[in-house]
Design a protein around this motif. Sequence first.
Motif, PDB file in Angstrom:
ATOM      1  N   CYS A   9     -39.045  22.239 -21.580  1.00 45.85           N
ATOM      2  CA  CYS A   9     -40.474  22.059 -21.290  1.00 45.85           C
ATOM      3  C   CYS A   9     -41.239  21.606 -22.531  1.00 45.85           C
ATOM      4  CB  CYS A   9     -41.065  23.338 -20.723  1.00 45.85           C
ATOM      5  SG  CYS A   9     -40.489  23.698 -19.056  1.00 45.85           S
ATOM      6  N   THR A  10     -40.823  22.074 -23.691  1.00 46.20           N
ATOM      7  CA  THR A  10     -41.461  21.627 -24.931  1.00 46.20           C
ATOM      8  C   THR A  10     -41.274  20.130 -25.113  1.00 46.20           C
ATOM      9  OG1 THR A  10     -41.098  23.773 -25.982  1.00 46.20           O
ATOM     10  CG2 THR A  10     -41.486  21.908 -27.436  1.00 46.20           C
ATOM     11  N   THR A  24     -49.155  17.992 -16.813  1.00 47.21           N
ATOM     12  CA  THR A  24     -49.320  18.904 -15.687  1.00 47.21           C
ATOM     13  C   THR A  24     -47.974  19.552 -15.391  1.00 47.21           C
ATOM     14  OG1 THR A  24     -48.808  17.241 -14.024  1.00 47.21           O
ATOM     15  CG2 THR A  24     -51.129  17.450 -14.669  1.00 47.21           C
ATOM     16  N   ALA A  25     -47.999  20.630 -14.638  1.00 41.09           N
ATOM     17  CA  ALA A  25     -46.766  21.334 -14.294  1.00 41.09           C
ATOM     18  C   ALA A  25     -45.830  20.427 -13.499  1.00 41.09           C
ATOM     19  CB  ALA A  25     -47.083  22.600 -13.495  1.00 41.09           C
ATOM     20  N   GLU A  26     -46.380  19.631 -12.600  1.00 49.75           N
ATOM     21  CA  GLU A  26     -45.560  18.747 -11.784  1.00 49.75           C
ATOM     22  C   GLU A  26     -44.879  17.676 -12.634  1.00 49.75           C
ATOM     23  OE1 GLU A  26     -48.920  19.265 -11.032  1.00 49.75           O
ATOM     24  OE2 GLU A  26     -48.449  20.856  -9.606  1.00 49.75           O
ATOM     25  N   LYS A  27     -45.616  17.135 -13.597  1.00 52.02           N
ATOM     26  CA  LYS A  27     -45.043  16.086 -14.435  1.00 52.02           C
ATOM     27  C   LYS A  27     -44.006  16.655 -15.399  1.00 52.02           C
ATOM     28  CE  LYS A  27     -48.700  12.919 -13.730  1.00 52.02           C
ATOM     29  NZ  LYS A  27     -49.672  12.001 -14.219  1.00 52.02           N
ATOM     30  N   ILE A  28     -44.246  17.861 -15.884  1.00 48.08           N
ATOM     31  CA  ILE A  28     -43.243  18.515 -16.733  1.00 48.08           C
ATOM     32  C   ILE A  28     -41.968  18.734 -15.926  1.00 48.08           C
ATOM     33  CG2 ILE A  28     -42.653  20.634 -17.979  1.00 48.08           C
ATOM     34  CD1 ILE A  28     -45.642  20.857 -18.713  1.00 48.08           C
ATOM     35  N   TYR A  42     -41.378  29.040 -13.471  1.00 53.29           N
ATOM     36  CA  TYR A  42     -42.614  29.401 -14.155  1.00 53.29           C
ATOM     37  C   TYR A  42     -42.818  28.649 -15.472  1.00 53.29           C
ATOM     38  CZ  TYR A  42     -39.449  32.526 -16.696  1.00 53.29           C
ATOM     39  OH  TYR A  42     -38.413  33.052 -17.412  1.00 53.29           O
ATOM     40  N   TRP A  43     -41.761  28.101 -16.078  1.00 53.94           N
ATOM     41  CA  TRP A  43     -41.896  27.429 -17.370  1.00 53.94           C
ATOM     42  C   TRP A  43     -42.832  26.222 -17.323  1.00 53.94           C
ATOM     43  CZ3 TRP A  43     -41.244  30.163 -21.327  1.00 53.94           C
ATOM     44  CH2 TRP A  43     -40.182  31.041 -21.478  1.00 53.94           C
ATOM     45  N   PRO A  44     -42.682  25.307 -16.389  1.00 47.75           N
ATOM     46  CA  PRO A  44     -43.594  24.150 -16.389  1.00 47.75           C
ATOM     47  C   PRO A  44     -45.069  24.539 -16.261  1.00 47.75           C
ATOM     48  CG  PRO A  44     -41.699  23.671 -15.033  1.00 47.75           C
ATOM     49  CD  PRO A  44     -41.614  25.124 -15.391  1.00 47.75           C
ATOM     50  N   SER A  45     -45.359  25.530 -15.423  1.00 47.00           N
ATOM     51  CA  SER A  45     -46.766  25.921 -15.265  1.00 47.00           C
ATOM     52  C   SER A  45     -47.305  26.597 -16.523  1.00 47.00           C
ATOM     53  CB  SER A  45     -46.944  26.817 -14.040  1.00 47.00           C
ATOM     54  OG  SER A  45     -46.187  27.993 -14.184  1.00 47.00           O
ATOM     55  N   CYS A  51     -51.044  23.432 -22.601  1.00 44.95           N
ATOM     56  CA  CYS A  51     -51.526  22.102 -22.970  1.00 44.95           C
ATOM     57  C   CYS A  51     -52.952  21.853 -22.495  1.00 44.95           C
ATOM     58  CB  CYS A  51     -50.582  21.027 -22.437  1.00 44.95           C
ATOM     59  SG  CYS A  51     -48.975  21.055 -23.250  1.00 44.95           S
ATOM     60  N   GLU A  52     -53.396  22.568 -21.470  1.00 43.02           N
ATOM     61  CA  GLU A  52     -54.787  22.473 -21.025  1.00 43.02           C
ATOM     62  C   GLU A  52     -55.706  23.118 -22.049  1.00 43.02           C
ATOM     63  OE1 GLU A  52     -55.506  24.302 -17.262  1.00 43.02           O
ATOM     64  OE2 GLU A  52     -54.207  22.919 -16.177  1.00 43.02           O
ATOM     65  N   LYS A  53     -55.279  24.278 -22.577  1.00 41.90           N
ATOM     66  CA  LYS A  53     -56.139  25.060 -23.466  1.00 41.90           C
ATOM     67  C   LYS A  53     -56.058  24.619 -24.919  1.00 41.90           C
ATOM     68  CE  LYS A  53     -56.081  29.069 -20.508  1.00 41.90           C
ATOM     69  NZ  LYS A  53     -55.825  30.484 -20.374  1.00 41.90           N
ATOM     70  N   LYS A  54     -54.930  24.099 -25.339  1.00 40.29           N
ATOM     71  CA  LYS A  54     -54.743  23.680 -26.725  1.00 40.29           C
ATOM     72  C   LYS A  54     -54.499  22.178 -26.782  1.00 40.29           C
ATOM     73  CE  LYS A  54     -54.572  27.762 -28.728  1.00 40.29           C
ATOM     74  NZ  LYS A  54     -55.350  28.169 -29.860  1.00 40.29           N
ATOM     75  N   ASN A  55     -54.997  21.564 -27.813  1.00 41.66           N
ATOM     76  CA  ASN A  55     -54.762  20.145 -28.028  1.00 41.66           C
ATOM     77  C   ASN A  55     -53.341  19.982 -28.567  1.00 41.66           C
ATOM     78  OD1 ASN A  55     -54.822  17.448 -28.608  1.00 41.66           O
ATOM     79  ND2 ASN A  55     -56.498  17.574 -30.080  1.00 41.66           N
TER      80      ASN A  55
END
Length: 114
Positions: A9-10, A24-28, A42-45, A51-55
């Motif tokens: 996922c990273t 997004t979780a789907e794209k990951i 649960y990893w992708p979400s 990534c939403e909260k941090k740049n």
Amino acid sequence: MSSTGELACTYACLILHDDGIPVTAEKIATVVKAANLQVESYWPSLFAKLCEKKNVEDLIMNVGSGGTAAPTGAVGGAPPVTGDDAATASSAADKKKEEPKEESDDEAMFSLFD
């Protein structure tokens, strides 16, 4: 130690960010699936929320900086050292650490081979 799911996922987040695609979780999950890897659902979400909260750019630039360390002393010990405090403390320690002046044989009043 990292699990395969975390690592996959990273890398997926880094790939998406590098291509300018919103993370997004789907794209990951799509990138992970394209790599023929299986991860817990649960990893992708989790990574998408991160990534939403941090740049992502800030996360990349701060790799290894560590931030502040947790205090390791007893309760009521000294406050934790921040980055600015550490820089000030190290420069003060450098000033205090001057090389001791070596005495010459004449000042010591004896010679080893007299």
